[in-house]
Enzyme design. Structure first.
Site, PDB file in Angstrom:
ATOM      1  N   ARG A  46     -29.431  31.485  21.390  1.00 27.27           N
ATOM      2  CA  ARG A  46     -30.750  30.940  21.674  1.00 27.27           C
ATOM      3  C   ARG A  46     -31.706  31.985  22.263  1.00 27.27           C
ATOM      4  O   ARG A  46     -32.868  32.078  21.883  1.00 27.27           O
ATOM      5  CB  ARG A  46     -30.611  29.765  22.662  1.00 27.27           C
ATOM      6  CG  ARG A  46     -31.933  29.106  23.019  1.00 27.27           C
ATOM      7  CD  ARG A  46     -31.726  27.800  23.763  1.00 27.27           C
ATOM      8  NE  ARG A  46     -32.995  27.175  24.057  1.00 27.27           N
ATOM      9  CZ  ARG A  46     -33.675  27.374  25.181  1.00 27.27           C
ATOM     10  NH1 ARG A  46     -33.180  28.135  26.126  1.00 27.27           N
ATOM     11  NH2 ARG A  46     -34.841  26.783  25.374  1.00 27.27           N
ATOM     12  N   GLU A  97     -24.526  15.235  10.423  1.00 27.59           N
ATOM     13  CA  GLU A  97     -23.859  16.500  10.116  1.00 27.59           C
ATOM     14  C   GLU A  97     -22.724  16.337   9.115  1.00 27.59           C
ATOM     15  O   GLU A  97     -22.452  17.236   8.314  1.00 27.59           O
ATOM     16  CB  GLU A  97     -23.340  17.144  11.399  1.00 27.59           C
ATOM     17  CG  GLU A  97     -24.428  17.520  12.422  1.00 27.59           C
ATOM     18  CD  GLU A  97     -24.929  16.338  13.245  1.00 27.59           C
ATOM     19  OE1 GLU A  97     -24.375  15.225  13.128  1.00 27.59           O
ATOM     20  OE2 GLU A  97     -25.900  16.518  14.012  1.00 27.59           O
ATOM     21  N   HIS A 147       0.838  -1.202   0.000  1.00 28.63           N
ATOM     22  CA  HIS A 147       0.000   0.000   0.000  1.00 28.63           C
ATOM     23  C   HIS A 147       0.874   1.252   0.000  1.00 28.63           C
ATOM     24  O   HIS A 147       1.804   1.369   0.786  1.00 28.63           O
ATOM     25  CB  HIS A 147      -0.917   0.019   1.226  1.00 28.63           C
ATOM     26  CG  HIS A 147      -1.802   1.232   1.261  1.00 28.63           C
ATOM     27  ND1 HIS A 147      -3.068   1.250   0.718  1.00 28.63           N
ATOM     28  CD2 HIS A 147      -1.591   2.478   1.758  1.00 28.63           C
ATOM     29  CE1 HIS A 147      -3.595   2.447   0.885  1.00 28.63           C
ATOM     30  NE2 HIS A 147      -2.717   3.213   1.513  1.00 28.63           N
ATOM     31  N   PHE A 203     -22.749  20.911  17.306  1.00 25.98           N
ATOM     32  CA  PHE A 203     -22.793  19.703  16.483  1.00 25.98           C
ATOM     33  C   PHE A 203     -22.053  19.847  15.153  1.00 25.98           C
ATOM     34  O   PHE A 203     -21.849  18.859  14.453  1.00 25.98           O
ATOM     35  CB  PHE A 203     -24.237  19.227  16.308  1.00 25.98           C
ATOM     36  CG  PHE A 203     -24.912  18.943  17.624  1.00 25.98           C
ATOM     37  CD1 PHE A 203     -24.180  18.422  18.688  1.00 25.98           C
ATOM     38  CD2 PHE A 203     -26.257  19.217  17.828  1.00 25.98           C
ATOM     39  CE1 PHE A 203     -24.784  18.173  19.924  1.00 25.98           C
ATOM     40  CE2 PHE A 203     -26.862  18.973  19.053  1.00 25.98           C
ATOM     41  CZ  PHE A 203     -26.124  18.456  20.108  1.00 25.98           C
TER      42      PHE A 203
END
Lengths: 611, 611
Positions: free
Chosen positions: A466, A359, A253, A384
């Protein structure tokens, strides 16, 4: 279909893969060799439609190498398609070359840069949404996936969302070559297990020997006929295929062949015709109707005395500005009734896509949309977006135009507690090259900054709050990116207090209390945290004794460190007030007080500094 | 099994869910009500074994609420189990309460804090590894999942890895209540689709009506008998179950009932016995054999004149220190032959787990291991930890003891290009509360700092370099966390140059060139970027005219900003040299030069500063 010519073209791909990586002295020849038939047949077998003379043609099919380390195959394809020269191919991985170790935007045909595995399918999903629903251009998107990368959850997020939207124009090609970087993958050559998984995610699955030209041809013929769901071609292949001492062998690899091995390999490969070039089918159409644009928008109408949460003002702004920016596409991670993206979803449902609680995929889809000329606005709780940091990180390399809006920033969200509080988001978005980070404090600035975000080409982060906050600005005030607003200023200013979002309101309260005691402070609304308004900051450092920054965010990477670094030559100290204690559930005001970023804390700090 | 008593206990759970959230004025009663049978039967039906008098008992079963917003149910369970009082339950979500909006470590029975969805199953997987392979304690781990959170890819990462390790001691309970936050989930009530997915991921799937006590009892009986694979109980439930005006209704997510609605609900629920308490079965054993500890380790043996990549020194260090820290568990994201975690995998295979290319799950598993007293060391390329930022963010709230090692930091990795370069990792790890960020420059410091990381209780990040670098330190040198090394110092020092990792070597070269011209600079190895050695920094600011920081990382959140913030009161300017241009493929030295963080660039900057 001339199988004989395909064979020769694929052999030439193998030749180029081997020679270009050996010339570079590094790279991933074996991961490229396994997929030579898969990509050679796609490109030259009459399945992929692309106009190399007009790569911007909106009807072109799209090809994404999610396994970006197979770039030697990728660049060889374009060489054999006569889109780049053999000489350029030999610059692979050299400083200054357009042919980087993993495909980047330097290479003119790269749809999205890859190299962080598991991201390509989401980007392809974004393009498929454009083709099927937004522009209705009806092109196909092909995504080459490695088997190792199916360990990444983001792949399954994309799988689930693609079948939810029934994207039958999205075709994934899974190169099951069995071997990862250091060992066998979890599933090895068990292609039926992959089939079971793909079908469980409601995809059509076609299992083939991926090194058989005939089977690959049949697979594409079948795939292009499937209706109502996306298709995955699951191809059993051999890593290093074509060269016996590489085929299906461990420890090869990411290794280029040395001179001796290369000669052995080329001998085994046999004679190739380096003059041979393959033909690629043209797309069906070339012209796309432009979206109508309304240049005059409704004005912002908030007025003094009103209160509104900036998250709500964001939702209103999306609706207001869309007529001028009809390429806008809004998405949300199943929090639209909290971020208020739902206002847009209701007003313009055809331009809104629900991305559910995924997300990473949302950011990846935004990638794909952006690369198709759309302006995606994506939102969720600020906390998030950390879920999608790798995708966000890749966005900086993708010449993208994505707008992120994170609501519920900071401890001021209150009772839901620490897990829901965005306290690292400013740092995360600031750490991208060239990013814009905006943090409005009231309805007017939110609205104006959302429009600035739409206008600006690039990655923009908008941080919303908020809680409701009072309107601070006249509706006709302007908020250029890189600016700030000095809200309180006098010749007697002792100290400058800089806030943004919720803390600006605390700073304004502190101003009132201090003024009542004859102490004057300058108060700056640093709504643009990146880029910074260095001129105003330097003026404040010159005219006042010290700078105090206050933010509802951790110290590292935040507003305070940005200001401290900008003013390090000024000789004036910068005192950073930020969230430094483990936050808990509680009322917003209790938490601002607990963390020492409330108005009383600011008053105390100012008094300490001037004492 | 006394079904009648179970019914009463479950009714009492419903009562407590409703009353505690209404008292709090916020919270998620409906998401709690759907799972009342699932959790009530588990806890009080004789399935879950737990010693409330000894919660540290290593044979206790484990319960994780991955859907952390169902915390009202969670706390109600412990109330009905008589582990906390009803009075305490009524403090839900209040400032100072142990009962936060989502379960945190404040609550004594929380296994891992949740609230960011899709993380709990990975943590459970970590615990299951402890139970099955490491401590062989043979306890069961139960994870309650919401249906919405199955959109998160991290759930599928955990699913895939759990079946790879045949974890038949891991039982997931999927609460399919159909409704997310703002709308129906992708799959709604299609439990057979979830079954198909779970089976495709090689789990045993048991589909039931999750609001039928009898079916739930049968499901657990069946689940506990399954051998050779993990089990998922897929439970069709109704959100808001038990209260007709909440049941299966939209727009009730995350809303507590007002007084009037609460009274209606309680009336419908009927009489409950608030004195009733449930019994929980005890675990089978209590004492675990301790691992033998060797206090004398082999010494570090690198010597001057040698070169070694710090990533390789990390691998060597893991092997060297294990006998003293036998709770160490090493994991890697299928890059172990690059990070050199493979050295440990070969030396101690029973303490190594391959986590494949699924960084979110790897971080989540580390969570679970850490909560069971293990010391997980996890590694991948520095860039790819960004994939797990949300999990890393949650680690700061979990009282965890995880060591992260990111290799391939910065542009100095060379040809592979930008997608593989860790350029935001220092900022990311610095942004956590209380985190330690270490950045060694040679083999000796890498080895010593790896041991410091093992010794330190908490989150530690170690940043390693791909390139070989010369040994700088004697093998007996000490490297305390929070320290630094002043490598070049004289009374004539004009400027201080601070580097770490690859840039320290550039700074040392610059020193030689400048000294030849009679210019003296102080050179500091800032191996501990968090916490900072403020004393040494302040001394340097006092004794030299300016500070120059050099880092192979972006500016925001990096070493330079950390130093600038720390020295903001010093009056001395801090010049930050960092990666500010879009990086490309090329040779490491070409890239250091291109980004202006090479020795010549440092020489130039020093001359400019003192001019």
């Amino acid at each position: 279909m001339n199988i004989n010519k395909l064979e020769k073209l694929i052999k030439l791909l193998r030749y180029y893969i081997l020679v270009s990586t050996s010339k570079a002295g590094s790279g991933h020849p074996t991961s490229s060799l396994s997929a030579a038939e898969l990509m050679g047949v796609l490109m030259f077998g009459g399945f992929f439609r692309f106009d190399f003379k007009n790569k911007e043609n909106p009807f072109n099919d799209r090809l994404i190498f999610s396994k970006g380390h197979a770039s030697p195959l990728y660049y060889s394809l374009f060489t054999v398609a006569n889109a780049i020269t053999e000489n350029e191919l030999m610059t692979l991985r050299k400083f200054g070359s357009r042919l980087e170790g993993h495909p980047t935007m330097e290479f003119p045909f790269t749809e999205v840069p890859t190299g962080s595995l598991g991201q390509g399918l989401s980007a392809g999903l974004g393009m498929a949404l454009v083709s099927k629903f937004l522009n209705k251009t009806n092109f196909k998107t092909f995504v080459l996936l490695g088997d190792s990368e199916t360990a990444e959850g983001s792949v399954w997020e994309a799988m689930q969302t693609a079948s939810f939207y029934k994207l039958d124009n999205l075709i994934a090609i899974l190169d099951v070559n069995r071997l990862g970087q250091s060992r066998q993958t979890m599933l090895g050559h068990d292609v039926l297990n992959y089939k079971k998984k793909a079908e469980a995610f409601d995809w059509e699955a076609i299992v083939i020997d991926g090194n058989s030209i005939k089977e690959v041809v049949n697979a594409y013929e079948k795939a292009l006929k499937v209706k109502g769901k996306p298709v995955m071609i699951i191809a059993k292949t051999l890593k290093g295929k074509g060269i016996s001492f590489l085929e299906n062998k461990e420890n090869w690899h990411g290794k280029a062949l040395g001179e001796k091995d290369l000669n052995l390999a080329l001998e085994e490969l046999g004679k190739v015709d380096v003059k041979l070039r393959g033909k690629v089918k043209l797309p069906r159409k070339v012209v796309l109707k432009k979206q109508p644009v309304t240049s005059n928008l409704k004005p912002v109408t908030y007025s003094f005395g009103e209160t509104i949460a900036t998250r709500k003002a964001y939702g209103n702004a999306l609706v207001r500005i869309f007529p001028k920016y009809p390429e806008m596409v809004v998405m949300d991670g199943e929090t639209s009734n909290s971020t208020y993206a739902e206002f847009f979803a209701k007003a313009y449902p055809a331009h809104y896509f629900e991305m559910f609680i995924a997300e990473q995929n949302m950011a990846g889809v935004a990638f794909g949309l952006s690369r198709q000329g759309k302006i995606p606005f994506i939102s969720t709780f600020a906390a998030f977006f950390s879920r999608a940091f790798d995708q966000i990180r890749m966005a900086q390399y993708a010449d993208t135009n994505i707008k992120f809006c994170g609501s519920h920033a900071g401890v001021s969200i209150g009772e839901d507690g620490a897990s829901q509080m965005g306290l690292e988001d400013i740092g995360m978005f600031r750490s991208l090259l060239g990013s814009v980070v905006l943090y409005p404090s009231d309805g007017v600035s939110t609205d104006k900054l959302t429009e600035e975000a739409a206008k600006h080409k690039g990655v923009v982060y908008i941080r919303t709050t908020r809680k409701e906050t009072p309107i601070l600005y006249k509706a006709n005030e302007k908020f250029p990116i890189g600016g700030s607003k000095t809200l309180r200023e006098s010749k007697s200013d002792k100290v400058t207090v800089i806030g943004a979002g919720i803390t600006l309101h605390e700073a304004l309260s502190a101003y009132e209390e201090l003024r009542a005691k004859g102490i004057f402070i300058r108060v700056i609304d640093l709504y643009s945290i990146s880029p910074l308004d260095n001129k105003t900051l330097k003026k404040a450092a010159k005219e006042t004794e010290a700078i105090i920054t206050v933010e509802d965010h951790h110290i590292a990477g935040g507003l305070g460190e940005a200001v401290a670094a900008a003013l390090s030559g000024s000789g004036k100290p910068v005192y950073i007030m930020a969230v430094t204690k483990m936050p808990h559930s509680g009322k917003p005001d209790e938490l601002l007080e607990y963390e020492g970023i409330s108005a009383p804390a600011i008053v105390k700090q100012v008094k300490k500094v001037i004492a």
